[in-house]
Design a protein around this motif. Structure first.
Motif, short mmCIF file in Angstrom:
data_model
loop_
_atom_site.label_atom_id
_atom_site.label_comp_id
_atom_site.label_asym_id
_atom_site.label_seq_id
_atom_site.Cartn_x
_atom_site.Cartn_y
_atom_site.Cartn_z
N THR A 35 0.82 -1.21 0.00
CA THR A 35 0.00 0.00 0.00
C THR A 35 0.86 1.27 0.00
N TYR A 36 0.17 2.40 -0.23
CA TYR A 36 0.83 3.68 -0.43
C TYR A 36 0.05 4.75 0.29
N GLY A 37 0.72 5.64 1.00
CA GLY A 37 -0.01 6.72 1.67
C GLY A 37 -0.14 7.90 0.74
N PRO B 70 3.25 -2.11 -6.52
CA PRO B 70 3.02 -0.97 -5.62
C PRO B 70 1.61 -0.43 -5.80
N HIS B 71 0.99 0.04 -4.72
CA HIS B 71 -0.22 0.85 -4.83
C HIS B 71 0.28 2.26 -5.12
N LEU B 72 -0.54 3.04 -5.81
CA LEU B 72 -0.08 4.36 -6.23
C LEU B 72 -1.25 5.32 -6.32
N LEU C 92 -5.00 4.19 -7.48
CA LEU C 92 -6.03 4.64 -6.55
C LEU C 92 -6.11 6.16 -6.46
N ARG C 93 -7.24 6.64 -5.98
CA ARG C 93 -7.33 8.05 -5.60
C ARG C 93 -6.64 8.26 -4.27
N GLY C 94 -6.84 7.30 -3.37
CA GLY C 94 -6.28 7.42 -2.03
C GLY C 94 -7.12 8.33 -1.16
N ASP C 95 -6.73 8.41 0.10
CA ASP C 95 -7.35 9.33 1.05
C ASP C 95 -6.23 10.17 1.62
N LEU C 96 -6.49 11.45 1.82
CA LEU C 96 -5.43 12.29 2.39
C LEU C 96 -5.37 12.11 3.89
N TYR D 206 -8.91 11.63 -8.92
CA TYR D 206 -9.66 10.38 -9.08
C TYR D 206 -8.78 9.31 -9.74
N ALA D 207 -9.03 8.09 -9.33
CA ALA D 207 -8.25 6.96 -9.87
C ALA D 207 -8.36 6.90 -11.39
N GLU D 208 -9.51 7.30 -11.91
CA GLU D 208 -9.70 7.27 -13.38
C GLU D 208 -8.63 8.11 -14.08
N ALA E 186 -12.71 -1.46 -6.02
CA ALA E 186 -14.16 -1.56 -6.21
C ALA E 186 -14.82 -1.75 -4.85
N TYR E 187 -16.09 -1.35 -4.74
CA TYR E 187 -16.74 -1.30 -3.43
C TYR E 187 -18.13 -1.96 -3.46
N PRO E 188 -18.19 -3.26 -3.14
CA PRO E 188 -19.49 -3.95 -3.15
C PRO E 188 -20.49 -3.33 -2.17
N VAL F 230 -20.44 -0.05 -1.42
CA VAL F 230 -20.47 1.36 -1.83
C VAL F 230 -19.40 2.22 -1.12
N HIS F 231 -18.61 2.92 -1.91
CA HIS F 231 -17.58 3.80 -1.35
C HIS F 231 -18.26 4.94 -0.55
N PRO F 232 -17.69 5.31 0.62
CA PRO F 232 -18.34 6.33 1.46
C PRO F 232 -18.63 7.65 0.75
N LYS G 298 -23.97 5.30 -9.30
CA LYS G 298 -22.86 6.18 -9.70
C LYS G 298 -21.52 5.52 -9.37
N ASP G 299 -21.45 4.82 -8.22
CA ASP G 299 -20.19 4.18 -7.83
C ASP G 299 -19.80 3.14 -8.89
N ILE G 300 -20.79 2.41 -9.39
CA ILE G 300 -20.52 1.42 -10.45
C ILE G 300 -20.13 2.13 -11.75
N ARG H 140 -15.79 3.57 -15.54
CA ARG H 140 -14.94 4.57 -16.20
C ARG H 140 -13.46 4.28 -15.97
N LYS H 141 -13.12 3.80 -14.76
CA LYS H 141 -11.71 3.47 -14.48
C LYS H 141 -11.27 2.30 -15.37
N LEU H 142 -12.15 1.32 -15.51
CA LEU H 142 -11.82 0.14 -16.31
C LEU H 142 -11.78 0.51 -17.80
P1 FAD Z 1 -11.93 6.67 -7.00
O1 FAD Z 1 -12.19 5.53 -7.89
O2 FAD Z 1 -11.28 7.87 -7.61
O3 FAD Z 1 -13.32 7.05 -6.34
C1 FAD Z 1 -13.36 7.84 -5.16
C2 FAD Z 1 -14.79 8.29 -4.89
O4 FAD Z 1 -15.16 9.28 -5.80
C3 FAD Z 1 -15.85 7.21 -5.00
O5 FAD Z 1 -16.85 7.51 -4.08
C4 FAD Z 1 -16.39 7.37 -6.41
O6 FAD Z 1 -17.74 6.93 -6.49
C5 FAD Z 1 -16.26 8.86 -6.60
N1 FAD Z 1 -15.90 9.26 -7.96
C6 FAD Z 1 -15.05 8.64 -8.80
N2 FAD Z 1 -14.94 9.32 -9.96
C7 FAD Z 1 -15.73 10.43 -9.82
C8 FAD Z 1 -16.05 11.54 -10.65
N3 FAD Z 1 -15.52 11.67 -11.85
N4 FAD Z 1 -16.88 12.49 -10.15
C9 FAD Z 1 -17.43 12.39 -8.92
N5 FAD Z 1 -17.18 11.34 -8.09
C10 FAD Z 1 -16.33 10.39 -8.54
N6 FAD Z 1 -5.84 3.88 0.24
C11 FAD Z 1 -4.59 4.37 0.41
O7 FAD Z 1 -4.45 5.51 0.87
N7 FAD Z 1 -3.49 3.64 0.07
C12 FAD Z 1 -3.58 2.40 -0.47
O8 FAD Z 1 -2.58 1.77 -0.80
C13 FAD Z 1 -4.89 1.84 -0.66
N8 FAD Z 1 -5.07 0.63 -1.23
C14 FAD Z 1 -6.34 0.16 -1.48
C15 FAD Z 1 -6.49 -1.06 -2.13
C16 FAD Z 1 -7.75 -1.56 -2.41
C17 FAD Z 1 -7.89 -2.88 -3.14
C18 FAD Z 1 -8.91 -0.83 -2.00
C19 FAD Z 1 -10.29 -1.37 -2.25
C20 FAD Z 1 -8.75 0.40 -1.37
C21 FAD Z 1 -7.48 0.92 -1.11
N9 FAD Z 1 -7.28 2.16 -0.50
C22 FAD Z 1 -6.01 2.64 -0.29
C23 FAD Z 1 -8.43 2.99 -0.10
C24 FAD Z 1 -8.81 4.00 -1.21
O9 FAD Z 1 -7.73 4.82 -1.53
C25 FAD Z 1 -9.96 4.82 -0.71
O10 FAD Z 1 -11.12 4.05 -0.62
C26 FAD Z 1 -10.22 6.11 -1.49
O11 FAD Z 1 -11.15 6.89 -0.74
C27 FAD Z 1 -10.81 5.89 -2.87
O12 FAD Z 1 -9.88 5.47 -3.76
P2 FAD Z 1 -10.37 4.95 -5.21
O13 FAD Z 1 -9.17 4.67 -6.00
O14 FAD Z 1 -11.37 3.90 -5.06
O15 FAD Z 1 -11.06 6.29 -5.74
#
Ligand code: FAD
Length: 276
Positions: free
Chosen positions: A41-43, A68-70, A98-102, A113-115, A135-137, A139-141, A148-150, A155-157
């Motif tokens: 994982t990656y911060g 690596p996660h990125l 990933l988008r990650g969390d700050l 965004y991860a996309e 992916a979030y079965p 639903v992402h918070p 929309k989450d799907i 879009r990422k895929l």
């Molecule tokens: P995204 O796919 O970008 O989505 C984030 C949110 O925004 C979702 O709610 C989505 O519905 C919404 N969204 C997406 N695109 C758009 C758009 N265009 N407009 C509006 N809303 C949009 N975190 C870390 O910090 N480090 C890690 O190494 C790490 N590894 C992980 C590995 C896995 C397998 C998983 C499932 C999670 C991991 N996480 C990690 C947690 C993850 O970074 C968080 O859940 C983060 O909040 C979302 O990242 P994401 O890549 O899913 O984001």
């Protein structure tokens, strides 16, 4: 059980020398089980950038496939490109994008965004990396809605990711319904279930509340009832998680991704229980 299923183990980068030493033993032990790859994982915000990179390089040098996660965090495109080139040169062929969390205190930064990261990696490194996304079965918070989450996962895929790994869950139905809905939305790439073994109820409850994973009421009550009896809790958790993994594989899940929490057990026991 089918041989063509994919199995992987996830680590987080330890902050201390002792943690890094311990991880060497853990990875050597889990590598004996023959997973397809490990991930680290990656911060977001770059806090663990060097730790993640260091562990990935070490493992790749030892001949262990490691991804690596990125995420962009606060990085600009030039630093991202430099890091991608370093990974490419070191022999990395898979990235979890990933988008990650700050971390708290870095609220002013923009999250990418991860996309967009997937697009950036494809534009700059072509097809070199196999890209996984999250992916979030359940639903992402931050998601505006289930649908929309799907849509955002699609879009990422569509932007070029090869497959997805899910957040952990204990509701089998949540995964099965999610896969069904993804298929209906036109997603045809594999979605690997993320598996979180159970070792500590309080930590799991706290973490689950933050990431939006549900601990079903019956499971929470049962785990609570073990109190300080860690041994019984771990044994029970092993049985429950093994059963979940069996049901997932029997239901057609393409493989499993274990959130190991840098521990040998109970990952090894679950693996053995599954007869992998
Ligand atoms: P995204 O796919 O970008 O989505 C984030 C949110 O925004 C979702 O709610 C989505 O519905 C919404 N969204 C997406 N695109 C758009 C758009 N265009 N407009 C509006 N809303 C949009 N975190 C870390 O910090 N480090 C890690 O190494 C790490 N590894 C992980 C590995 C896995 C397998 C998983 C499932 C999670 C991991 N996480 C990690 C947690 C993850 O970074 C968080 O859940 C983060 O909040 C979302 O990242 P994401 O890549 O899913 O984001």
């Amino acid at each position: 059980m089918s041989d063509n299923k994919r199995f992987s183990f996830e680590f987080f980068p330890p902050k201390t020398d002792a943690g890094r030493e311990k991880l060497k033993t853990v990875r050597a032990e889990l590598n004996k089980l023959g997973p397809d790859f490990f991930s680290v994982t990656y911060g977001a915000g770059g806090s663990t950038r060097d730790n993640t990179k260091g562990i990935v390089f070490e493992m790749i040098a030892d001949g262990i496939a490691t991804a690596p996660h990125l995420s962009f965090g606060g990085d600009d495109e030039t630093s991202m490109l430099n890091l991608l080139n370093e990974y490419k040169q070191a022999g990395v062929t898979r990235i979890v994008a990933l988008r990650g969390d700050l971390p708290s205190g870095m609220g002013a930064q923009r999250l990418v965004y991860a996309e967009e990261l997937v697009q950036f990696i494809r534009e700059n490194t072509g097809d070199h990396f196999h890209l996984e996304v999250a992916a979030y079965p359940e639903v992402h918070p931050d998601a505006p809605s289930y649908e929309k989450d799907i849509e955002y996962l699609k879009r990422k895929l569509d932007a070029g990711a090869n497959s997805a790994i899910t957040q952990y869950f204990y509701n089998l139905d949540a995964y099965l319904y999610f896969i069904d809905q993804c298929n209906k939305a036109g997603i045809d790439k594999p979605i690997y279930p993320g598996i979180m073994p159970i070792t500590n109820y309080q930590n799991l409850a706290r973490f689950s509340a933050n990431c939006g994973a549900e601990i079903p009421r019956w499971l929470a009550k049962k785990l609570e009832s073990f109190g300080d009896d860690k041994e019984s809790l771990v044994a029970f958790g092993c049985d429950i998680v093994t059963k979940l993994c069996e049901q997932l594989l029997e239901s057609g899940a393409p493989g499993l991704h274990f959130y190991t929490m840098n521990q040998i057990e109970p990952n090894k026991t679950i693996w053995k229980n599954l007869g992998l």
